[in-house]
Design an enzyme around this catalytic site. Structure first.
Site, PDB file in Angstrom:
ATOM      1  N   ASN A 154     -16.599  29.303 -22.257  1.00  0.00           N
ATOM      2  CA  ASN A 154     -17.304  28.053 -21.444  1.00  0.00           C
ATOM      3  C   ASN A 154     -17.020  27.865 -20.298  1.00  0.00           C
ATOM      4  O   ASN A 154     -16.004  28.209 -19.580  1.00  0.00           O
ATOM      5  CB  ASN A 154     -16.936  26.668 -22.262  1.00  0.00           C
ATOM      6  CG  ASN A 154     -17.312  26.577 -23.785  1.00  0.00           C
ATOM      7  OD1 ASN A 154     -18.184  27.127 -24.125  1.00  0.00           O
ATOM      8  ND2 ASN A 154     -16.334  26.091 -24.588  1.00  0.00           N
ATOM      9  N   ASN A 200      -2.272  -2.575  13.459  1.00  0.00           N
ATOM     10  CA  ASN A 200      -3.725  -2.245  13.441  1.00  0.00           C
ATOM     11  C   ASN A 200      -4.144  -0.945  14.135  1.00  0.00           C
ATOM     12  O   ASN A 200      -5.082  -0.292  13.528  1.00  0.00           O
ATOM     13  CB  ASN A 200      -4.618  -3.508  13.933  1.00  0.00           C
ATOM     14  CG  ASN A 200      -4.167  -4.773  13.085  1.00  0.00           C
ATOM     15  OD1 ASN A 200      -3.755  -4.704  11.939  1.00  0.00           O
ATOM     16  ND2 ASN A 200      -4.581  -5.955  13.633  1.00  0.00           N
ATOM     17  N   LYS A 254     -16.288  31.706 -28.293  1.00  0.00           N
ATOM     18  CA  LYS A 254     -16.926  30.923 -27.008  1.00  0.00           C
ATOM     19  C   LYS A 254     -16.249  31.135 -25.691  1.00  0.00           C
ATOM     20  O   LYS A 254     -14.833  31.622 -25.805  1.00  0.00           O
ATOM     21  CB  LYS A 254     -16.722  29.315 -27.376  1.00  0.00           C
ATOM     22  CG  LYS A 254     -17.762  28.721 -28.406  1.00  0.00           C
ATOM     23  CD  LYS A 254     -18.875  28.633 -27.772  1.00  0.00           C
ATOM     24  CE  LYS A 254     -18.983  27.038 -27.525  1.00  0.00           C
ATOM     25  NZ  LYS A 254     -20.576  26.690 -26.814  1.00  0.00           N
ATOM     26  N   GLN A 307      -7.487  -2.068   4.017  1.00  0.00           N
ATOM     27  CA  GLN A 307      -6.331  -1.484   3.395  1.00  0.00           C
ATOM     28  C   GLN A 307      -6.929  -0.455   2.027  1.00  0.00           C
ATOM     29  O   GLN A 307      -6.272   0.489   1.577  1.00  0.00           O
ATOM     30  CB  GLN A 307      -5.015  -2.247   2.953  1.00  0.00           C
ATOM     31  CG  GLN A 307      -3.836  -1.461   2.423  1.00  0.00           C
ATOM     32  CD  GLN A 307      -2.783  -2.492   2.110  1.00  0.00           C
ATOM     33  OE1 GLN A 307      -2.004  -2.789   3.375  1.00  0.00           O
ATOM     34  NE2 GLN A 307      -2.559  -3.062   1.080  1.00  0.00           N
ATOM     35  N   SER A 330     -13.157  27.851 -27.032  1.00  0.00           N
ATOM     36  CA  SER A 330     -13.089  26.790 -27.834  1.00  0.00           C
ATOM     37  C   SER A 330     -11.854  26.686 -28.769  1.00  0.00           C
ATOM     38  O   SER A 330     -11.328  27.721 -29.165  1.00  0.00           O
ATOM     39  CB  SER A 330     -14.508  26.755 -28.568  1.00  0.00           C
ATOM     40  OG  SER A 330     -14.253  25.998 -29.841  1.00  0.00           O
ATOM     41  N   THR A 364     -39.725  27.274  -9.870  1.00  0.00           N
ATOM     42  CA  THR A 364     -40.081  25.973  -9.471  1.00  0.00           C
ATOM     43  C   THR A 364     -40.018  24.996 -10.932  1.00  0.00           C
ATOM     44  O   THR A 364     -40.391  25.835 -11.829  1.00  0.00           O
ATOM     45  CB  THR A 364     -41.134  25.952  -8.632  1.00  0.00           C
ATOM     46  OG1 THR A 364     -42.401  26.149  -9.216  1.00  0.00           O
ATOM     47  CG2 THR A 364     -40.991  26.486  -7.261  1.00  0.00           C
ATOM     48  N   HIS A 365     -39.768  23.793 -10.812  1.00  0.00           N
ATOM     49  CA  HIS A 365     -39.859  23.289 -11.916  1.00  0.00           C
ATOM     50  C   HIS A 365     -38.924  23.957 -13.108  1.00  0.00           C
ATOM     51  O   HIS A 365     -39.421  23.598 -14.153  1.00  0.00           O
ATOM     52  CB  HIS A 365     -41.325  22.821 -12.344  1.00  0.00           C
ATOM     53  CG  HIS A 365     -42.254  22.427 -11.379  1.00  0.00           C
ATOM     54  ND1 HIS A 365     -42.759  21.286 -11.261  1.00  0.00           N
ATOM     55  CD2 HIS A 365     -42.916  23.276 -10.432  1.00  0.00           C
ATOM     56  CE1 HIS A 365     -43.181  21.046 -10.227  1.00  0.00           C
ATOM     57  NE2 HIS A 365     -43.440  22.377  -9.886  1.00  0.00           N
ATOM     58  N   SER A 422       0.760  -1.155  -0.058  1.00  0.00           N
ATOM     59  CA  SER A 422       0.008   0.046   0.054  1.00  0.00           C
ATOM     60  C   SER A 422       0.901   1.345   0.036  1.00  0.00           C
ATOM     61  O   SER A 422       0.248   2.361   0.166  1.00  0.00           O
ATOM     62  CB  SER A 422      -0.896   0.000   1.355  1.00  0.00           C
ATOM     63  OG  SER A 422      -0.132  -0.169   2.464  1.00  0.00           O
ATOM     64  N   TYR A 451      -9.984  -6.480  12.533  1.00  0.00           N
ATOM     65  CA  TYR A 451      -9.240  -5.891  11.173  1.00  0.00           C
ATOM     66  C   TYR A 451      -9.183  -6.963  10.081  1.00  0.00           C
ATOM     67  O   TYR A 451      -8.842  -8.126  10.422  1.00  0.00           O
ATOM     68  CB  TYR A 451      -7.716  -5.565  11.617  1.00  0.00           C
ATOM     69  CG  TYR A 451      -6.921  -5.013  10.542  1.00  0.00           C
ATOM     70  CD1 TYR A 451      -7.024  -3.749  10.046  1.00  0.00           C
ATOM     71  CD2 TYR A 451      -6.117  -5.904   9.835  1.00  0.00           C
ATOM     72  CE1 TYR A 451      -6.525  -3.332   8.755  1.00  0.00           C
ATOM     73  CE2 TYR A 451      -5.285  -5.621   8.621  1.00  0.00           C
ATOM     74  CZ  TYR A 451      -5.646  -4.106   8.083  1.00  0.00           C
ATOM     75  OH  TYR A 451      -4.955  -3.945   6.974  1.00  0.00           O
ATOM     76  N   LYS A 492      -8.128   3.776   1.911  1.00  0.00           N
ATOM     77  CA  LYS A 492      -7.418   5.089   1.820  1.00  0.00           C
ATOM     78  C   LYS A 492      -7.549   5.885   0.467  1.00  0.00           C
ATOM     79  O   LYS A 492      -7.858   7.063   0.456  1.00  0.00           O
ATOM     80  CB  LYS A 492      -5.917   4.687   2.158  1.00  0.00           C
ATOM     81  CG  LYS A 492      -5.641   4.449   3.635  1.00  0.00           C
ATOM     82  CD  LYS A 492      -4.256   3.858   3.840  1.00  0.00           C
ATOM     83  CE  LYS A 492      -4.502   3.181   5.090  1.00  0.00           C
ATOM     84  NZ  LYS A 492      -4.989   1.955   5.039  1.00  0.00           N
ATOM     85  N   GLU A 524     -18.795  23.235 -14.908  1.00  0.00           N
ATOM     86  CA  GLU A 524     -19.122  21.723 -15.405  1.00  0.00           C
ATOM     87  C   GLU A 524     -18.410  20.950 -14.737  1.00  0.00           C
ATOM     88  O   GLU A 524     -18.921  19.662 -14.536  1.00  0.00           O
ATOM     89  CB  GLU A 524     -18.825  21.645 -16.968  1.00  0.00           C
ATOM     90  CG  GLU A 524     -19.996  22.586 -17.648  1.00  0.00           C
ATOM     91  CD  GLU A 524     -19.529  22.699 -19.157  1.00  0.00           C
ATOM     92  OE1 GLU A 524     -20.221  22.161 -19.889  1.00  0.00           O
ATOM     93  OE2 GLU A 524     -18.624  23.387 -19.453  1.00  0.00           O
TER      94      GLU A 524
END
Ligand code: ARG
Length: 470
Positions: A296, A121, A294, A333, A288, A166-167, A34, A328, A336, A301
């Site tokens: 963006n 442990n 453009k 392991q 772009s 709303t909506h 690890s 354990y 992480k 996003e």
């Protein structure tokens, strides 16, 4: 197929290889190691070892001379890791054994005394808690900065009228400041979840040893205090098998990421041509390669997209943990990498959002213009009928609906209808009705606690500073 090769036909692992005659196969070493990721816990591992060593000395379990050599050696290792001269080895599996092995190279046999009365442990549980705790602190701090940026926007735009939705259909006039403060509430709850998770996390597993505690006369209160924990954990079995702190951190993080994503979605919509509600700065947008015009909203996003990683990481650990008997298991392991990735992603996303919000310009005129469509003051008309003519709200709703239909057929707003036209629907309507049919008046009238009236928003921004930033 040939037999899998061992890394060394003769040397078994020096840390635990007493009962082994040969080392692990290459593939075993690969699946077992690890170090590539848990080296991120080196500072925590050294802090834990120093606290443990000082405690062993104080309790007379190891002598002062060995203790001092260990502490000095650990400081050297800490410097080596910081300046990049430390060699991490997969053959030594993990950060714990890499450090202990280097300690032996530096100070000789005394290094072997450090692992008295502890196990990997309780060591890994402690290191991991310390790491998660600092990730919580950093994320909490960064979320505070985001809240501050949002409150600033709310203060600057407390009276800027826009449609509330709303909506995703225009519903009633609200203020831009009010909308910003909605996110302040959300991120405020996120901070309180993180702080709450930190409180529960803050018990020290060190000294639980492998699973059953130890026969050495250790002082767990001393190590807990040295590492900034409130107290030692109460049950040794639970201590080494518990990963609730990681699950809670990622659950709180998943909610935070969801809030970020919702806001990011709004920003994407708001800066599109159809809306033009806000302008994002050049610093948080991209161009772009083919379309020169453009600009963006990539940062928004990406923030919207990154929530998938955070929720995915949370799911990963839930699935790892759900079938594990106490205590354990090496499965753990796998705890992480998802946590590291979730923490990195969250901190990056929050920081990017803070940058975007700080630079963002609310376009007053566009926001106001958008309130022209959608009969946003229809509820105000209905409320007037209730207040002035004592109509039951349901009847007022019906009358208003008929008036809206009239305006719709004429292709105008309800405030553009004549009094006579309205009176064809309800004869008792008077000139006074026009008082409530502007979007400004509509917003100003919503003075109920938590409502959008500009004066409320001003006061709410001030209160938010005290609630979230003091
Ligand atoms: N690298 C291990 C982990 O991350 C450390 C604990 C190993 N304990 C053990 N009994 N093999 O979980």
């Amino acid at each position: 197929m040939s037999e899998p090769k061992t890394t060394s036909e003769t040397s078994a692992n020096a840390m635990w290889g007493g009962r082994f005659s040969v080392g692990p196969s290459e593939v075993m070493e690969k699946i077992n190691a690890s170090i590539d990721f848990d080296k991120r816990m080196s500072a925590q591992d050294i802090a834990g070892s120093k606290a443990h060593c000082s405690m062993l000395v104080k309790q007379g379990i190891i002598n002062t001379e060995d203790g001092n050599a260990i502490l000095k050696g650990l400081d050297t290792i800490s410097r080596e890791i910081e300046n990049g001269s430390f060699t991490f080895s997969a053959a030594l599996e993990d950060i714990h054994m890499n450090i202990e092995n280097r300690l032996r190279e530096l100070i000789g046999d005394a290094a072997g005394r450090l692992h008295t009365a502890r196990s990997r442990n309780d060591q890994v549980a402690t290191d991991f808690k310390l790491w998660v705790r600092s990730a919580i602190d950093e994320l909490d701090k960064q979320t505070g900065l985001l809240i501050e940026a949002l409150i600033k926007q709310a203060e600057e735009n407390f009276d800027v009228i826009m449609p509330g939705y709303t909506h995703l259909q225009a519903a009633q006039p609200v203020t831009f400041g009010h909308h910003m403060l909605a996110y302040v509430e959300m991120f405020g709850r996120d901070r309180s979840r993180l702080q709450d998770c930190r409180k529960r996390l803050n018990e020290c597993p060190l000294g639980a040893a492998a699973l059953a505690g130890t026969s050495f006369a250790i002082d767990r209160h001393m190590t807990a205090e040295a590492l900034g924990f409130d107290r030692p954990t109460a049950n040794s079995l639970d201590s080494v098998s518990d990963r609730d702190h990681a699950l809670e951190f990622m659950s709180s993080g998943a909610i935070l990421a969801t809030h970020l994503s919702r806001f990011a979605e709004e920003l994407v919509i708001w800066c599109s041509q159809g809306f033009g509600f806000v302008t994002l700065s050049d610093a948080f947008t991209t161009g772009s390669s083919i379309m020169p015009q453009k600009k963006n909203p990539d940062a928004a996003e990406l923030i919207r997209g990154k929530v998938g990683r955070v929720i995915g990481a949370m799911n990963t650990l839930f699935v790892v943990m759900k079938g594990l008997p106490l205590t354990y298991g090496k499965d753990m392991q796998e705890d992480k990498e998802p946590v590291f990735d979730a923490a990195d992603t969250l901190i990056l996303s929050v920081t990017a959002m803070t940058g975007m919000v700080s630079d963002m310009i609310a376009n007053r005129d566009k926001l106001h213009a958008a309130t022209a469509d959608g009969f946003l003051t229809a509820t105000d008309l209905a409320d007037w009928l209730v207040k002035e003519l004592n109509l039951p709200f349901r009847d007022a709703h019906h009358v208003t609906g008929t008036i809206v239909k009239l305006a719709e057929d004429k292709g105008c707003d309800i405030s553009d209808l004549s009094l006579e036209e309205m009176q064809t629907v309800e004869a008792r309507i008077s000139q006074d009705i026009f008082r409530v049919l502007t979007v400004e008046q509509s917003a100003q009238s919503r003075t109920s606690f938590g409502g959008t009236a500009p004066e409320n928003v001003k006061a709410a921004a001030k209160a938010a500073r005290e609630r979230f930033l003091s």
